[in-house]
Write a protein that holds these residues in place. Sequence first.
Motif, short mmCIF file in Angstrom:
data_model
loop_
_atom_site.label_atom_id
_atom_site.label_comp_id
_atom_site.label_asym_id
_atom_site.label_seq_id
_atom_site.Cartn_x
_atom_site.Cartn_y
_atom_site.Cartn_z
N GLY A 80 0.76 -1.23 0.00
CA GLY A 80 0.00 0.00 0.00
C GLY A 80 0.79 1.28 0.00
N THR A 81 2.09 1.25 -0.22
CA THR A 81 2.86 2.48 -0.25
C THR A 81 4.04 2.27 -1.20
OG1 THR A 81 4.04 4.12 1.08
CG2 THR A 81 4.28 1.81 1.72
N SER A 82 4.92 3.26 -1.29
CA SER A 82 6.09 3.14 -2.17
C SER A 82 7.40 3.09 -1.41
CB SER A 82 6.13 4.31 -3.16
OG SER A 82 6.23 5.54 -2.46
N VAL A 114 12.58 -0.39 -8.35
CA VAL A 114 13.26 0.44 -7.36
C VAL A 114 13.60 1.79 -8.00
CG1 VAL A 114 15.30 0.69 -5.91
CG2 VAL A 114 14.16 -1.54 -6.10
N GLN A 115 13.30 2.86 -7.29
CA GLN A 115 13.59 4.20 -7.78
C GLN A 115 15.10 4.40 -7.91
OE1 GLN A 115 13.19 7.19 -9.49
NE2 GLN A 115 11.28 7.39 -8.31
N ALA A 125 22.09 1.50 6.02
CA ALA A 125 22.76 2.49 6.86
C ALA A 125 23.04 3.76 6.07
CB ALA A 125 24.06 1.93 7.44
N GLY A 126 22.10 4.09 5.15
CA GLY A 126 22.23 5.30 4.34
C GLY A 126 23.14 5.17 3.14
N ILE A 127 23.74 3.99 2.91
CA ILE A 127 24.69 3.79 1.80
C ILE A 127 23.94 3.18 0.61
CG2 ILE A 127 26.82 2.68 1.07
CD1 ILE A 127 27.55 2.44 4.06
N PRO A 128 23.97 3.81 -0.57
CA PRO A 128 23.27 3.26 -1.74
C PRO A 128 23.89 1.94 -2.19
CG PRO A 128 23.83 5.57 -2.08
CD PRO A 128 24.58 5.11 -0.86
N LEU A 129 23.06 1.07 -2.71
CA LEU A 129 23.50 -0.21 -3.26
C LEU A 129 23.62 -0.12 -4.78
CD1 LEU A 129 22.29 -1.01 -0.38
CD2 LEU A 129 22.01 -3.31 -1.37
N THR A 130 24.22 -1.15 -5.37
CA THR A 130 24.38 -1.25 -6.83
C THR A 130 23.47 -2.34 -7.37
OG1 THR A 130 26.68 -0.54 -6.68
CG2 THR A 130 26.02 -1.69 -8.69
N ILE A 157 17.44 -1.29 6.25
CA ILE A 157 17.45 -1.30 4.79
C ILE A 157 16.23 -0.51 4.34
CG2 ILE A 157 17.21 -2.74 2.73
CD1 ILE A 157 18.66 -4.95 4.29
N ALA A 158 16.45 0.55 3.58
CA ALA A 158 15.36 1.42 3.12
C ALA A 158 15.22 1.29 1.62
CB ALA A 158 15.63 2.87 3.51
N VAL A 159 13.98 1.13 1.15
CA VAL A 159 13.69 0.95 -0.27
C VAL A 159 12.57 1.88 -0.67
CG1 VAL A 159 12.99 -0.66 -2.08
CG2 VAL A 159 14.38 -1.47 -0.15
N THR A 160 12.74 2.58 -1.80
CA THR A 160 11.68 3.40 -2.38
C THR A 160 11.42 2.93 -3.79
OG1 THR A 160 12.30 5.33 -1.05
CG2 THR A 160 10.97 5.73 -3.02
N MET A 161 10.14 2.61 -4.07
CA MET A 161 9.74 2.13 -5.39
C MET A 161 9.29 3.31 -6.26
SD MET A 161 10.23 -1.12 -5.00
CE MET A 161 9.40 -1.84 -6.43
#
Length: 1005
Positions: free
Chosen positions: A219-221, A249-250, A260-265, A291-295
């Motif tokens: 229900g969210t992004s 994934v955006q 921990a705020g570090i972007p993944l590849t 782990i934070a994810v934004t779609m």
Amino acid sequence: MRRYDYCRLGLGTIVTALILLSFAAVLGTAALVFSNTNFRVFKTLLDQSYTTKISRNLESPVIENSVDHSSTQQLNFTFTNTGNSAINITKIEIDSPTLNVTGVTSTYITNAESKTSIPVYSKPLYSKITTETIPIPGSTILPGQTFTAGILYPCLTDPVTISATTSLGSVIKTQVAPNVGWYDSHWQFRKKLTLNYTQIVGNPNSIQLDNVQNTTGSGTSSYTLPNFVVGSGSNRLLLIDIESNTGTVQTNPTPQITYAGIPLTRSNGTTNTVDSEIWYLTNPPTGTADIAVTMTTTANVVIGAYSFFGVDQTYPISFSATNSSSTESRGGVNAYTTNPNSWVIDSIAVQNNPNLFTQNSVQTIGWSKGTSTVTGGSSYVLTSTPPITQKMGWSWSGTQKYADVAVEIKSSAFYNFPLLVNETTDTDLKQYAKSNRNDILFTACDGVTKLNHEIENYTTTTGSLTAWVQVPNIYNSPNNVIYMYYNNTAATNQQNVAGTWDPTFAGVWHFANAPPISLGKLPQIDNVRINATNATTNYQHILKNFAVGQHKDRLLLVTLSTDHPYNFTSVTYNGQSLTQIPHLLYNADSEFWYLLNPPVGSADIKAIRCTAPTYPLCTGGFPQMSIGAYSLYGVDQTTPTAPVAVINHGDSSTQPNVSVTNIFVNSLLIDQAAIGNGAQSGGNFFHPTWDLASPTQTQPNTNGSGSGTCTGTNPTGNPALNPTYTGKCPYVMDFTHDTSASSYVGVTTPCQTTTFHWTAIVADQWVDVAVEVKSNSSSGDTTVQDSTSHLNFLSPINLPACGQTLGKIGGGANLNGANQFFIKNTTLIGMPATNGPQTASIWYSAPSQGTYPRDLSSLQYDPAGGGTSTAIRTGFNTSSIDAWKFSPVKNIMTTPVPSLGNWHYAAYTYDRTTSRLFVDGVQLITSSTALPSATPNSLYIGASTSNNNANTLAQFLKGSIDEFRYSTTVRSASWIATEYNNQAFPSTFIKIGLPEKITDVRSSQ
């Protein structure tokens, strides 16, 4: 798991304490009992507090070495309570001078009645220590009960102390040390080879799963997988799978997936309404973080994450694949592995919410859960020897759309590492090893498990040894050990050359300069004749009725000499034209001509100097000359002679001579010396002492028509007419203005320098020419062998065997920068695609000056009949080392070359996205330029074809090369650096111990 996979000094890869409670009717006084196992007891240590703090009647533990499970390399110590009161063990300590604990992964207490195991301790360790303490809370041993601690040891070679501490403070200890086995009683000696762990780069280890966590959301992004824990192991990798019912994934402006705020590849992903993606982060920070994810849109998601240790940090993801379909009840993806002992992890998203089941029994499920609109799953498989097509299969209820993606995770471990053992001298090998090196073999650290090896060179007079040993795994830990055995007089060849190089090696070329073995006979002489003539008016010189015998693989070799530096224009035998062996003219003239497979029988040999009186070479009257011939057999019919004749000359000397270095094995060397004005005065054509005499090599007798002593007469009339000789005369001809003679010698090994020397009565201008005749049984001279099972032998072009020089490691090749190179352009086997995963490495010594560019290697596709080639090349351009691609032509990367004129180690890797260039074990530059796709059919060393014409060679290397390799896998930066350390500093990398004799070792056990 194979036993030798664990081999490492210290305690090894994993130390596991298995705590078992069981009832045993063992009562009595305190004692230490050891079974007869693969370990010997050094001493027993009892802490002083044992007798001073407590009563022996209250607490009486003993330690016994109950069993050594050799198949799993597990050593068990059993603590038995022989007293009358319960004992609480609070900790166990493991101590060794070189203990390197890389993981205490599980400790169990087992209740003997319920047979249940309770994990009480788990601690991964990635640091070099000497002591590891294992806390054992609340483990009570009643009187008569036992408590067993088991140690899993990869390769235990130093004494280890095991101690147990009770709740009352008592400490009981025992110390044991290994009894390393002996390979076979027929071998009398061995030496311990200890690797210097400080030279092993990057702490290589096998992949270990540290943690798995997952969550769902709807229900969210934006979503969070909270409190994900990353352990403190080395070579870490965080892998995150995203399975969603829609969107992705955006990534704009940056990837909106972080730890921990570090972007993944992003590694890979696929969308089929549902979406599946795999993202990664190397060396994530240890500890706990979100782990934070934004779609890109509102979506229902499954988020799962793995934490691994022991993953290659340069190329963590070595392969990825995707697959998707609509309205299926099963599906999956195939992953093609390229690395040994890698892991394959997949992520599947299935529309709606069906139940997921794995199809493949080898898959282990990481998770399988869903929301109302998507079910996500992940599984993993540990692979073995590549290449393997690993099928990741799933099935579910109903027919649904799905998207599946899989990646191969590459281990940081150095599997099947080709270890260089390089000794310049070894007096023990010199004295005791067999001269044919058949009794030299290598084992793993247990002294028993035989390792594959290849001997590049062994010199029995010095004991010098250059060998490559396939070590299944080496670690950055103290005292990695293997053993070298020798002195078995009955031993057959112990080498496994192809087995030394695993399937990831497409080709390995040592350029070894050890002479090939003489397997056959020298060319044989059938007939020899010589005659002195003056040219007739048609400028023709004739040796009449020369006989060729009935033999196999015949060669007619004609010698010509004159008193002027005149080239002959043609030579025939029975009307067939002969071929001139290239040479240079000095002073007088001396030449060789040959005819392959001449007709059997007798015929005239005719030599023509010129064809018309007006021709420049025809002026000056009738020059004096001699014409002679050898009829030979047993001669190679493809390459009968060396490419050119060797010539020496002088203006005024009585010592004609020439030195020649033979190219082939089993060759016949023949010279012809000529000196002007050689005959004694008075026009006498025959003398008791010949004007060219005392040869250092064998001078043949000519088969004259007479018998007995050689005699000669001077015809009446014109003194320029032919003299007449009869009998068995030596191959020499005195003439008024020209004396010539010939001799020969057989040589059985290549690259030997032979000198022909004569003594003349009169000093004058002279010339001496020598030619090499190749035997039909020559061996080892036409190719540079590939040590792998692919047998991609290189053909040297314009480079004889004696073009080899002293290389960095053994033999090398010295290229002239003009026309010399190596090539394999027929049936090229096992090479990577030009844009496939690959590693090329070579030792080189480039010149300090010259024209550029110059190629080290070129792997390319050459179209039939010419045209534009497709290639990946490495080489030099002015003062830099470069990598190029074509077609189209583009310089991928360039970096300055260190210290031209010295040996350096260059390596090039490509992982389908990034090229990397290393020099002397250090990565200097990277490039993301995409490479062209082609299946190569040619490999060049020291040259390449031009950019737009596959029939035109260019960019010849001037310099020396050694130890060239091509692989279908991407070697890590740590592997390349360790390989450089091993090959550049072999005596520092390996410490070779003193000889151990079988009788001494067995008496000490």
